[in-house]
Design an enzyme around this catalytic site. Structure first.
Site, PDB file in Angstrom:
ATOM      1  N   TYR A  36       0.857  -1.179   0.000  1.00 27.31           N
ATOM      2  CA  TYR A  36       0.000   0.000   0.000  1.00 27.31           C
ATOM      3  C   TYR A  36       0.905   1.245   0.000  1.00 27.31           C
ATOM      4  O   TYR A  36       1.917   1.280   0.705  1.00 27.31           O
ATOM      5  CB  TYR A  36      -0.888  -0.055   1.241  1.00 27.31           C
ATOM      6  CG  TYR A  36      -1.519   1.259   1.614  1.00 27.31           C
ATOM      7  CD1 TYR A  36      -2.398   1.889   0.740  1.00 27.31           C
ATOM      8  CD2 TYR A  36      -1.245   1.858   2.834  1.00 27.31           C
ATOM      9  CE1 TYR A  36      -2.973   3.103   1.080  1.00 27.31           C
ATOM     10  CE2 TYR A  36      -1.822   3.067   3.183  1.00 27.31           C
ATOM     11  CZ  TYR A  36      -2.681   3.691   2.292  1.00 27.31           C
ATOM     12  OH  TYR A  36      -3.248   4.885   2.633  1.00 27.31           O
TER      13      TYR A  36
ATOM     14  N   ASP B 277       0.308  -7.594   6.721  1.00 24.91           N
ATOM     15  CA  ASP B 277      -0.841  -6.711   6.568  1.00 24.91           C
ATOM     16  C   ASP B 277      -1.907  -7.512   5.820  1.00 24.91           C
ATOM     17  O   ASP B 277      -1.765  -7.787   4.627  1.00 24.91           O
ATOM     18  CB  ASP B 277      -0.426  -5.465   5.776  1.00 24.91           C
ATOM     19  CG  ASP B 277      -1.587  -4.498   5.544  1.00 24.91           C
ATOM     20  OD1 ASP B 277      -2.755  -4.916   5.674  1.00 24.91           O
ATOM     21  OD2 ASP B 277      -1.327  -3.326   5.210  1.00 24.91           O
TER      22      ASP B 277
ATOM     23  N   LYS C 204     -11.151  -0.845   6.263  1.00 23.79           N
ATOM     24  CA  LYS C 204     -11.533  -1.518   5.026  1.00 23.79           C
ATOM     25  C   LYS C 204     -12.576  -2.610   5.309  1.00 23.79           C
ATOM     26  O   LYS C 204     -13.645  -2.310   5.796  1.00 23.79           O
ATOM     27  CB  LYS C 204     -10.282  -2.060   4.347  1.00 23.79           C
ATOM     28  CG  LYS C 204      -9.143  -1.025   4.229  1.00 23.79           C
ATOM     29  CD  LYS C 204      -9.539   0.109   3.323  1.00 23.79           C
ATOM     30  CE  LYS C 204      -8.531   1.220   3.093  1.00 23.79           C
ATOM     31  NZ  LYS C 204      -7.617   1.663   4.074  1.00 23.79           N
TER      32      LYS C 204
HETATM   33  C1  LIG Z   1      -3.384  -2.662   2.600  1.00 29.59           C
HETATM   34  C2  LIG Z   1      -3.511  -1.433   3.414  1.00 29.59           C
HETATM   35  N1  LIG Z   1      -2.790  -1.336   4.559  1.00 29.59           N
HETATM   36  C3  LIG Z   1      -2.869  -0.242   5.333  1.00 29.59           C
HETATM   37  C4  LIG Z   1      -3.664   0.822   5.003  1.00 29.59           C
HETATM   38  C5  LIG Z   1      -3.679   2.026   5.895  1.00 29.59           C
HETATM   39  O1  LIG Z   1      -4.835   2.021   6.655  1.00 29.59           O
HETATM   40  P1  LIG Z   1      -5.548   3.346   7.211  1.00 29.59           P
HETATM   41  O2  LIG Z   1      -6.009   4.133   6.036  1.00 29.59           O
HETATM   42  O3  LIG Z   1      -6.636   2.802   8.054  1.00 29.59           O
HETATM   43  O4  LIG Z   1      -4.518   4.074   7.987  1.00 29.59           O
HETATM   44  C6  LIG Z   1      -4.455   0.751   3.847  1.00 29.59           C
HETATM   45  C7  LIG Z   1      -5.327   1.885   3.480  1.00 29.59           C
HETATM   46  O5  LIG Z   1      -5.673   2.084   2.335  1.00 29.59           O
HETATM   47  C8  LIG Z   1      -4.369  -0.410   3.037  1.00 29.59           C
HETATM   48  O6  LIG Z   1      -5.087  -0.515   1.921  1.00 29.59           O
END
Ligand SMILES: Cc1ncc(COP(=O)(O)O)c(C=O)c1O
Lengths: 433, 269
Positions: free
Chosen positions: A112, A184, A209
């Site tokens: 990400y 993740d 998400k």
């Molecule tokens: C795979 C992934 N990890 C982490 C995050 C970060 O999460 P947050 O937006 O809740 O901080 C996202 C957000 O788009 C994501 O898609």
């Protein structure tokens, strides 16, 4: 899973909560309070000193947040969890618990964009370096290890090429080097994969998400599998040496299986302060209740969309691990037997203008920077989430100028396909001109 | 702290305070397949309220070296060796489940070393279901699942842990998973083989506390009664505390209940 006799649907509804003993409330109450009354001075000291379990201040713990933490931990088959302000906060908390300046991370390069920013640009300012590697290349993981490496990190499904992380192999390499693997698992949720069962040591989610699913609350959670032996590793003084900042506690001696969580909460939440609002925790809990149902429906819709796009005249290629053409198809069959989620990307013929024309023709898909909503979403990574990355880095992450990413939601499959056809039609028109 | 006991490195958790042998000593003995961390709350509380706390990892468990000992009698003698190693003459001996049998047997074999006795989730005999013994030998995750199934009340099977953010069934399974192969099987066999409990109880003359979980399926009240009734020589009789809505995982399910019962017992002496 033998830990509990209950199945995932049951855990998603019940884990972490019993009906409120005071009023009998069936739903998890929202404990909208910053602090908790101490019955007497002795009890106050005992709570601070961890002689008694309980809540002191909502930056550190909160009863509503605790339900969420326990529920996600149960679904992941972990020993516990810490909820925090966002997925980004979860990643930072995990890293900050394990290392300080001088530490080093080996991470998949398919991440990400926000995680890439944190690891590649921001943490180096604090003395924590990251080497990004091709997640499919075991030798690259191995070769990137340095004496100061303290963590391996990757995504179950890499963003945006949807590389399937070979968790058993990568975790084995991490363990050879006495460091944990953090996964993740945002894009798969515990309904499609439990990374801890596959060899990962820690799991984090952007609860923003799929866990929430409604797209109304930002939140994050980090889950500890409790299997990593910090003392045997010998590389983690934050967990195996007395910490003057918290009663001189040696966390791994205190509790070998929950040492990581203890420090994450007692130092990380306390000092960095990225706590989750109990209101958000409540909303995320509402979402979690239907997670198993939703993930099945997400996967069904994604499969229908993929079938429609694959082989379409204006589509260069579709990237979805459920497709035989995907390089990780076999791995996905092994590690994601219930489906590969509902995020997919595809390359339009016609590059950047085609991407723009496609997105602008859509009516049902929302053009925005998020994934995992109940509503279908679309984005053009090269101009949004990954815009900071150089062209070379972009290509290395498998992103082309015409790459479009979809997060397939829960609408009627026929409506989604009709909407995509609007976009595909616009691209066909553009290509003819 | 780590100490040499009979030539082997032994982990002694002291509840977050350095052990002081001038204070009244309390030894907390964990049960089968566990380690000292089951006592976190109780140990921290007692250590910060005037007691010298020793929660050992039994041989071959947790961070203690060596092989697990095969009998309750051998473990009871080992417990006396722990007291020797720290230079303590007399201590309150407290134990949970298998640990309660060790404390009981130690108090009977070494009466001069036991200032008082506290048995938590205890029954003697403590027969182990053959399916569980077999699983412990051949399929540890299955055994851990069975123990979880029988250790918690229906409510705590779904969690709602008193400690924020912990998933108790997961933490318990993982704690057992941390032990070396063969540890749980050896422990369960030792529990099953121990036949001296009621006789030992009859010899006990020090103050004795029994803490039960009202909904304990591993050592249910009915199975616990013969042992309870065997303490015929305790002056003034045993003190019994039954914790409501609690299963066999008493320290995890009712941490304050166990702490308060222990503290009240120690204070009354
Ligand atoms: C795979 C992934 N990890 C982490 C995050 C970060 O999460 P947050 O937006 O809740 O901080 C996202 C957000 O788009 C994501 O898609």
């Amino acid at each position: 899973m033998t830990t509990t006799p209950y199945g995932r649907e049951t855990l998603a509804l019940h884990a972490g909560q019993s009906p409120d003993p005071t009023h009998g409330s069936r739903a998890a109450p929202i404990h909208f309070t910053t602090s908790y009354v101490f019955p007497d001075a002795d009890r106050a000291a005992e709570l601070f000193n961890l002689e008694r379990p309980g809540h002191v201040y909502s930056r550190i713990s909160n009863p509503t947040n605790a339900v969420l933490e326990e529920r996600v931990a149960a679904l992941e088959d972990g020993v516990g969890a810490v909820a925090c302000a966002s997925g980004q906060a979860a990643l930072h908390l995990a890293i900050a618990t394990l290392m300080g300046a001088g530490g080093h991370i080996v991470a998949s390069r398919s991440l990400y964009g926000g995680s890439h920013n944190l690891l590649g640009y921001t943490l180096p300012r604090f003395g924590i370096a990251t080497t990004f590697v091709d997640p499919r290349d075991p030798d690259a993981w191995r070769a990137a290890v340095r004496p100061e490496t303290r963590l391996f990190f990757g995504e179950s499904l890499g963003n945006p090429g949807l590389d399937v992380l070979d968790i058993p192999s990568v975790s084995a390499i991490a363990h050879e080097h006495r460091v944990p693997l953090l996964v993740d698992a945002t894009l798969v949720s515990p309904c499609l994969q439990r990374p801890l069962e596959l060899g990962a040591d820690l799991v984090m989610h952007s609860a923003t998400k799929f866990l929430g699913g409604h797209g109304v609350a930002v939140g994050g959670v980090v889950v500890d599998g409790g299997r990593f032996d910090w003392e045997a590793s010998g590389l983690f003084p934050t967990l195996t040496e007395p910490y003057d900042g918290f009663h001189g506690m040696d966390f791994a001696e205190e509790s070998p299986v929950t040492a990581f969580l203890l420090r994450t909460r007692r130092e990380g939440l306390r000092d960095f302060g990225a706590c989750l609002s109990p209101m958000n925790a409540f909303q995320l809990l509402q979402g979690l209740e239907t997670l198993p149902l939703r993930m099945r429906a997400h996967v069904d819709n994604a499969r229908a969309v993929v079938a429609h796009l694959d082989g379409h005249a204006v589509v260069e290629r579709v990237s979805y691990p459920g497709l035989e053409s995907h390089p990780d198809h076999d791995l996905a069959a092994r590690l994601l037997p219930f489906g590969c989620g509902s995020i997919l990307s595809f390359e339009l013929k016609g590059g950047r203008p085609a991407g723009r024309a496609f997105i602008e023709a859509l009516k049902l898909f929302s053009h925005l920077a998020n994934v995992g909503d109940a509503k279908s979403l679309v984005i053009h990574p090269a101009s949004t989430t990954h815009f900071r990355m150089s062209a070379a880095d972009l290509a290395a992450s498998g992103i082309g100028e015409g790459t479009v990413r979809l997060s397939v939601g829960l609408e009627s499959a026929g409506d989604l396909i009709a909407d995509l056809d609007r976009g595909l039609h616009a691209v066909a028109k553009l290509l003819k001109e | 702290m780590d100490l040499d006991v009979l030539g082997q490195r032994t982990r002694l958790y002291t509840g977050g305070r350095a052990f002081d042998r001038r204070l009244p000593a309390v030894v907390l003995v964990h049960g089968a397949g566990h380690d000292h961390s089951v006592w976190n709350h109780q140990a921290r509380h007692l250590a910060h309220h005037g007691f010298g706390v020793l929660a050992p990892d039994l041989p071959g468990h947790g961070a203690s070296a060596g092989q697990p000992l095969a009998s309750i009698e051998a473990l009871a003698d080992w417990l006396a060796a722990v007291l020797d190693a720290v230079g303590v003459e007399r201590a309150t001996l407290a134990g949970h489940s298998m640990g309660s049998l060790i404390a009981l047997e130690a108090a009977a074999r070494h009466p001069a070393r036991a200032a008082a006795l506290a048995l938590i989730g205890s029954a003697a005999p403590m027969p182990v279901a053959p399916v569980l013994q077999e699983a412990a030998e051949t399929d540890r995750p299955k055994a851990h699942g069975m123990i979880n199934q029988w250790s918690y009340t229906p409510a705590s099977h779904l969690g709602a842990s008193p400690a924020p953010g912990l998933w108790l069934p997961g933490a318990n399974a993982r704690l057992m998973g941390h032990q070396h192969a063969g540890v749980l099987a050896t422990d369960l066999a030792a529990c099953n083989a121990y036949q001296h409990g009621q006789q030992a109880a009859a010899e006990i003359r020090c103050p004795t506390l029994l803490i039960y979980g009202e909904r304990d399926q591993m050592t249910p009240a009915r199975a616990a009664r013969p042992l309870r009734e065997a303490f015929t020589a305790v002056p003034g009789g045993t003190r019994v505390v039954t914790l409501p809505a609690t299963g066999h995982a008493l320290m995890a399910e009712a941490p304050d209940g166990v702490t308060d019962a222990l503290r009240g017992f120690l204070a009354a002496r």
